[in-house]
Design a protein around this motif. Structure first.
Motif: not given
Lengths: 1025, 495
Positions: B466-482
């Motif tokens: 998974i070459s796309n995995a980067q350090s910031f991926h340790i958290l999920y994004p806050i969903p855009q709806d929220e």
């Protein structure tokens, strides 16, 4: 838990007893009021006989209205133009007929009265029903459309809604489902509510009925279906006239329920002593109108191989050349689940009277077996209308009973994928190479996705809804002194609906649960008590004054429950044979709302030239917050009969009336308990080995919640030209709806999903024209009527509200806007993809997939690039009716048009996506011309994963305008048959021609989980004895 | 005529009466009646109300979307069970243990998730906070409530605190930067700001500590499934471990071990249909083989033509499958050769079915009666072993704890025991414990936290391509709806 069938039956039996007792009470009350004065009546009434004919025709004029001016009671002439009516000496009769001058006669003796009506006068003197009373059409100041029996759609119709279809300008009906008795989406002068109902208020013989669905619903994928029309319980053949109230002057008297317009329905009543019997019968055949052309077995196998090999080069194809060669057409799954539908109806009605009592009765049988196997609507209904007159006392009773038996087919769930599909969309997941049944006689399983049910197996599902409905009203009116009348009106609308659904073991889901069933019951009843006082005074100089005041109280109750149970001991297809099962949950509900109102209206007519109307209604509703219980709805209108002015003289113009009105009306139809903070049961969980449910707060308190307020301005002109050969009206209006109720999505941290607030503002503006022209008046007659309504709908203030996922919606966009990506072609190469804005965030990009426009030019395709691509509401709608008659023949064409509307055609998008054809899902023939490297001009995207789950683009948001030949009818009337005064036979075809640019199956009803539309061929007969 | 006059008067009088009746009723006629639901001013009036209110937390643990709505018949795949919208989807499927066949979940497994590409599973953020709201609401309403007995007041408070901590610790792990809300907000339009993660962590620790002091060690059979003191300490141990508060984790784990739980003699018994009687289990989501309240793990992992049915969605990765010692009994619950519906034997090639939960012969469709295990003693052993190693490792106690589990997994085969001498450094034992945790706890929703704690979450993704995995991926994004609904929120870094 043990499910006890017996106990349930007893309960429903008891409920019915209570139900009949409730009705009984009303009957007793009404009868008491009717008969209380019978013994004391020895009074000098005489029977007056007469004949009405038209000046331009030798024969008598049938159907002319004879009305006693003093009592408002009347009769109509028979086939030969004869009438008889009971009256006192000195009373005046009013004789009227559409297209002829109204005449008045004072009765001096019981002599035979010959009356000849002159044809040179307008239609403006018809008596029309308005809220809480009647008026001469010429005295009406508001915008009111009248539909008489003769104008109603011919052919078999299931409900009142069908009668309204494009017969009046500004009334837009869209068929929501083509299933037997399917619902309609009705909008009068556009939509003005997001959360609340946009349909009109229906008032049947003075009783406002709720158009809420009274049938038990279901959340399950195998039982869900688009709701059937709640008005199915009312037999349309009992209706004599329909009035559609459109502007504020007409509707404000209905206050907080008037904002979407009001439909007043009047049923037939007895009007002479002579017994007249009517019989009519029709039989129809229905054929599937149009469906997508799907790949046949040979094409399916070929395309499957092509798609497979493009992904797996060098591997063996799925189907061998031998298999393809012998495949042929294969199974047409739509054919396997459809049939020739039939509609069968029988009606017998009669009217007549005794000395003081007039009656109308009818019995009707209507059966529609739809084009989908199993689906059916059957209705048995009866009506009795009684009128009793004695001196100053008038009393009436209207009771109708209906029993509706629905058999439904599953439509599937909105989400969950093919495994959750319904009868029609399931056919698309099945390869034409498969046969319906396997070698063992069982249903063939899906070869790849084993949990997708065989479409034909879904026909084994028994889903029945049986509904009983009684609507009864009784009134007593007493003339206290000359011109002052008091009227007490009581009514009750009661329905009981039971749903029994059974998913047998032959359906995958039934097998998983060892049989699954659901039993639901809904009892709804609404009670009306109202008292009105009317004072009418004729003043000098052709002036008059009418004053109306009243109070009304209506309570709406509904209660019921539904139970889900699984695991039957025996395999059964009959609900009553279930002896034991596990009950999964019983969900009860009970709701009540009340509306208490005071109303008043003044009509003043000066010199028969200037008309003024003021009305006012105060509505108190339980639905709204503690701080906003009462709403006040005033209106005023002025009309000027220019043709009655001395200075006006024109041989060209016969009638010219100018109208203007302004007023406020409300919409309170948002469901109950929305202003209160409540605790509601949670979904189930398990504690101590048993299922339990908790209670959790449902919504925050909202004491300020109130009705939506619509302020409407209307300006109009009624006219009649060329000796009344051409007449009609034109109206322009602007409706501004404030305090629009909106559900605002709350942040997840709020603990509630939504809060309902009065916030937005929506505007509807439009122009309406209704025109009738008697083009040729001779032995060969040609009459055309045409109506057209333009409506523009837009947000004036969204108050920050955007539907979920539509933050890009235009600030002043239309309520029914459809937003999506603009397609600018298909990607031809990887190089083109690399040089285009990155669209990976919203859809797959490969050679052969859609290329989206970067509308905000930020270099990347995101949901923000979506633009307004359509509007589900039409720009304008029209109806064109042409009637030709020559001697005994009559021919009628009725065209219906709905223009400038768009629809997201998800079905086509799905059927043109070859991505999942390798899973055995069939596709439409369009994929034969899909893009491939060898076919770079292909019209359909060709690479796999083309949609990436998104169909909301300009390719599939289609123009769904249409013009439909809704009816074509040819009739022949025999007029020399013994003992039958009128015998007519006719043939009718519904939906014969549809002209539309829409590429789907049907511009009205095509949805992914649709019930396809049909053409209907009818033969009918009617006779009057 | 007199009679007529009388009638007139009668009629008129009747009309007036009717009008009067209508008017008199007017004042209360407009009060809305509430049936079926309970008006908020009529709730929390007795012990039963308080218990029903806190039961909503248990319902929320398996709900998707709104917890209310009443039908009780939804086919939801949410909460802490197994399904597309569950914690399983956030904490398990994107790790080296799993492969997900459903293409719609590629955004999770391929680390390409954006704030607006959650699809229909983004409501987990709202779900967790709805749970927190329910807990806050219970806590506020039972505080100083004289209508409640002291016993129920304490217990319900403990349950609510535990629930709040469970939802908060999960939200902290998934989203990292979240608001701290400890009161039910009366104004829904009041928008909260995010709090520093350390403040949330402090709240979780306080709540669990207080809950542990209020909750009973066990319940009568009719209350089986409620939060216990053991559950509170087990959750605390897990949380402190993830927070790398080693000594606090040790204390909590030792407290659990002193509460009388015992290791199941057979690993598979922990996941049997009748696992509610298993003494190793500390906390479960109890299940019954009925729609909406059953365990759907087998259905999610089973091949479509598996004899027990299934959707073939979640499988164990082949690479993970191959890390097992062939003799490890725990591996036997990962199935590559299976019996199909027609009786023939088939092979799964792209992974192994996770039939960790015994196939329930009385299942109804996908719903089985095996209770979903959230905490068990075996996990506490590994937690203690790891924390001890971090504090003072390698050490014999850690080794002994691990060997208890390996003994069970290998029929007490002494050659499969590990020895202190095998581990020269803390790091080597740390790596071993991480591996042992995957063998012991696979598919039990631990893997993402474990990898994060060991700093290997991103690396494991990169390692499997998974070459796309980067350090910031340790958290999920806050969903855009929220983000759209609350302008006070800041998006996590990198999204």
């Amino acid at each position: 838990m043990f499910f006890n069938m017996k106990e349930r039956s007893i309960n429903s039996f008891q409920n019915k007893n209570i139900f009949f007792r409730r009705i009984q009470k009303q009957l007793i009350l009404a009868c008491t009021l009717c008969y209380i004065s019978l013994p004391c009546c020895v009074h000098a009434q005489m029977l007056v006989k007469g004949n009405v004919k038209a000046s331009d025709e030798p024969d008598g004029l049938p159907g002319a209205t004879i009305l006693l001016k003093e009592t408002g009671l009347g009769t109509v002439t028979d086939y030969q133009g004869n009438f008889d009516i009971e009256a006192d000496q000195g009373q005046t009769i009013i004789v009227s007929f559409v297209g002829y001058a109204t005449q008045e006669f004072q009765l001096t003796s019981a002599d035979f009265i010959p009356i000849t009506l002159e044809a040179d006068i307008s239609t403006l003197d018809e008596i029309v029903v308005v809220g809480y009373g009647t008026q001469r059409k010429s005295d009406i100041t508001g915008s009111v459309a009248s539909i008489r029996e003769a104008d109603m759609n011919p052919g078999p119709v299931a409900s009142v809604s069908n009668l309204l279809q494009n017969t009046a300008p500004g009334v837009v009906l869209t068929q929501a489902s083509a299933q037997p008795g399917g619902g309609f989406d009705v909008k009068i002068r556009g939509a003005s509510s997001v959360l609340g109902a946009n349909g009109p208020l229906y008032v049947i013989d003075g009783f406002p009925v709720t158009s809420d669905n009274v049938q038990p619903g279901s959340s399950s994928r195998h039982r869900s279906s688009p709701p059937r029309n709640p008005l199915n319980g009312i037999n349309p053949q009992d209706i004599i006239s329909i009035e559609i109230l459109k502007d504020a002057s007409a509707t404000a008297i209905y206050g907080a329920r008037g904002a979407n317009g009001v439909v007043l329905i009047t049923t037939k009543r007895g009007n002479s002593q002579k017994l007249t019997l009517d019989y009519s019968s029709s039989f129809s055949l229905q054929r599937l109108d149009r469906e997508y052309d799907m790949l046949n077995a040979e094409q399916f196998a070929t395309v499957s191989n092509e798609v497979f090999l493009s992904r797996n080069p060098g591997e063996d194809p799925i189907y061998s050349p031998a298999e393809i060669n012998t495949a042929g057409d294969g199974t047409n799954w739509i054919d396997e689940i459809t049939r020739t539908g039939t509609i069968h109806q029988q009606q017998i009605g009669g009217s007549g009277g005794f000395k003081n009592l007039k009656y109308y009765f009818s019995a009707n049988y209507y059966q529609h077996r739809g084009i989908a196997d199993v689906s059916e609507l059957e209705r048995i209904s009866g009506r009795t209308n009684l009128d009793y007159t004695h001196n100053r006392l008038t009393a009436g009773l209207s009771v109708t009973f209906s029993r509706t038996n629905d058999k439904q087919v599953p439509f599937g769930a909105d989400s969950g994928g093919p495994e959750f599909g319904g009868l029609f969309d399931n056919t698309r997941y099945w390869s034409p190479l498969l046969s319906v049944r396997d070698d063992n006689g069982g249903f063939t399983p899906h070869p790849v996705r084993t949990l997708i049910p065989n479409p034909v197996s879904l026909l084994d599902i028994e889903d029945r809804i049986n509904t009983n409905r009684i609507l009864g009203t009784a009134f007593v009116q007493y003339e206290i002194t000359s011109g002052l009348k008091a009227k007490l009106n009581l009514g009750r609308d009661q329905s009981n609906s039971e749903r029994e659904a059974l998913i047998p073991l032959s359906v995958i889901r039934g097998a998983q649960a060892n049989g699954e069933g659901e039993a639901g019951e809904t009892d709804s009843w609404s009670t009306l008590a109202e008292l009105t006082l009317t004072y009418q005074k004729e003043l000098s100089n052709n002036s008059s004054l009418t004053f109306l005041a009243g109070s009304t109280f209506q309570q709406f109750d509904s209660e019921g429950s539904s139970s889900l149970f699984i695991g039957f001991a025996d395999q059964t297809t009959d609900f009553s044979e279930i002896t034991s099962a596990d009950t999964i949950g019983t969900v009860p509900f009970k709701e009540r709302s009340r509306l208490l109102s005071y109303l008043a209206r003044v009509n003043y007519s000066l010199n028969d030239r200037y008309l003024l109307t003021f009305s006012f209604r105060a509505d108190g509703s339980t639905k709204f917050g503690s701080g906003n219980k009462w709403g006040y709805f005033p209106s005023g209108a002025f009309a000027w009969k220019i043709h009655n002015e001395n200075f006006f003289s024109s041989s060209f113009i016969d009638e010219l009336k100018f109208r203007v009105s302004y007023g406020q009306i409300g919409n309170q139809e948002i469901g109950n308990k929305r202003s209160q903070s409540l605790y509601n049961v949670t979904r189930r969980t398990v504690i101590g080995g048993s299922p339990i449910q908790g209670l959790a707060a449902l919504r925050p308190d909202n004491p300020d919640l109130k009705w939506e307020t619509t302020t409407q301005f209307n300006i109009g002109l009624d006219f009649a030209l060329l000796g009344n050969r051409i007449y009609g009206s034109i109206d322009a209006y602007e409706k501004n709806t404030d305090d629009v109720l909106l559900d605002f999505q709350l942040p997840g941290t709020a603990g509630f999903d939504v809060v309902t607030l009065n916030a937005g503002c929506i505007r509807n503006r439009g122009i309406e024209l209704g025109l009738t022209s008697r083009n040729i008046v001779s032995e060969f007659e040609w009459v055309s009527s045409f109506n057209i309504g333009f409506n523009e709908n837009e947000w004036r203030d969204r108050a920050g509200f955007y539907p979920e996922g539509e933050q890009i919606a235009e600030e002043n966009g239309p309520l029914g806007g459809i937003y999506g990506y603009q397609v600018i072609g298909l990607f031809q190469s990887q190089e083109e993809i690399d040089n285009s804005p990155d669209q990976s965030a919203v859809a797959v990009a490969q050679p052969g997939t859609f290329k989206y426009q970067d509308t905000n030019e930020d270099g990347v395709i995101t949901p923000e690039d979506r633009i307004l691509l359509g509007n589900v509401d039409p720009d304008y709608t029209f109806g064109l009716n042409n009637t030709f008659s020559y001697k005994n023949f009559d021919l009628n064409f009725f065209f219906q048009g709905s223009m400038g509307r768009e629809k997201l055609n998800f079905t086509r998008a799905y059927l043109e996506d070859v991505d999942d054809i390798t899973e055995g899902f069939n596709k439409s023939e369009a994929v034969l011309d899909r893009w491939t490297p060898d076919n770079p001009n292909g019209t359909v995207p060709g690479a796999d994963g083309i949609l990436g789950g998104f169909a909301d683009n300009s390719e599939y948001i289609e123009d769904a305008s249409f013009v439909r030949l809704r009816n074509i009818t040819l009739g022949y009337t025999f007029n020399n048959v013994k003992k039958i005064s009128n015998l007519r036979v006719y043939a009718d075809i519904q939906n014969l021609i549809t002209i539309t640019p829409f590429e789907g199956a049907d511009p009205e009803t095509d949805e992914f989980r649709q019930y396809p539309n049909a053409k209907t061929y009818t033969l009918g007969i009617s006779a009057t004895f | 005529m007199k009679i007529i006059h009388k009638l007139t008067n009668l009629c008129f009088a009747f009309c007036l009466l009717a009008m009067a009746v209508l008017s008199v009723r007017c004042s209360d006629a407009l009060e809305e009646d509430v049936f079926v639901d309970v008006a908020s001013n009529n709730f929390f009036k007795n012990d039963k109300d308080a218990v029903t209110a806190v039961d909503a937390i248990y319902a929320k643990m398996r709900a998707d979307g709104s917890v209310t709505g009443g039908s009780g018949q939804q086919e939801g795949w949410g909460g802490f069970g197994y399904g597309e919208a569950t914690i399983f989807n956030y904490q398990q499927v994107q790790t080296d243990e799993m492969v997900v066949r459903w293409s719609g979940f590629g955004v999770f497994t391929n680390f390409t998730l954006t704030p607006s590409s959650y699809g229909n599973v983004g409501f987990v953020f709202g779900d967790l906070f709805e749970g927190i709201f329910i807990a806050n609401n219970v806590l506020t309403n039972i505080e100083d409530n004289d209508n409640l007995s002291e016993e129920i007041q304490d217990r319900v408070k403990g349950e609510a605190l535990f629930g709040r901590a469970l939802f908060y610790s999960t939200a902290l792990s998934i989203f990292g930067n979240i608001p701290k809300i400890t009161q039910p907000e009366s104004d829904p339009l009041n928008l909260p700001k995010q709090a520093p993660p350390s403040e949330i962590a402090q709240l979780v620790i306080e709540d669990l500590t207080e809950a542990a002091s209020l909750l009973p060690e066990s319940y009568s059979a009719s209350d089986y499934g409620r939060f216990t003191k053991g559950a509170a300490f087990a959750q605390l141990a897990r949380f402190q471990l993830n927070q790398k508060n080693w000594s606090a984790a040790i204390d909590a784990a030792r407290t659990v071990m002193a509460l009388g739980y015992t290791l199941s003699s057979e690993y598979s018994d922990i996941f049997s249909v009748n696992n509610e009687s298993n003494l190793e289990i500390i906390l479960t989501i109890p299940c019954i083989a009925q729609p909406g309240i059953g365990n759907t793990m087998v259905a999610h992992s089973g091949e479509p033509d598996f004899y027990a049915g299934g959707w073939g969605g979640h499988l164990a990765r082949n690479e993970f499958y191959d890390t097992f010692d062939p003799e490890d009994q725990r591996k036997a619950l990962l199935i590559k050769e299976y019996q199909s519906a027609t009786g023939s034997m088939k092979t799964v090639s792209d992974g192994a079915m996770i039939i960790k939960y015994e196939v329930d012969p009385d299942r109804i469709g996908p719903w089985a009666g095996n209770d979903i295990v959230l905490h068990r003693l075996g996990e506490i052993y590994l937690t203690l072993a790891e924390a001890l190693n971090e504090e003072n490792g390698p050490n014999q106690e850690s080794i002994d704890l691990i060997n208890e589990l390996r003994g069970r997994a290998f029929n007490n085969n002494p050659s499969k025991r590990i020895k202190l001498a095998d581990f020269t450094t803390k790091e080597s034992l740390r790596d071993y414990i991480l591996a042992e945790r995957s063998w012991e706890l696979y598919a039990e929703n631990y893997r993402r936290d474990d990898l994060l704690r060991h700093g290997k979450y991103i690396q494991q993704a990169v390692d499997r391509g998974i070459s796309n995995a980067q350090s910031f991926h340790i958290l999920y994004p806050i969903p855009q709806d929220e983000m759209d609904r609350n302008s006070e929120l800041n998006q996590n870094d990198g999204y």
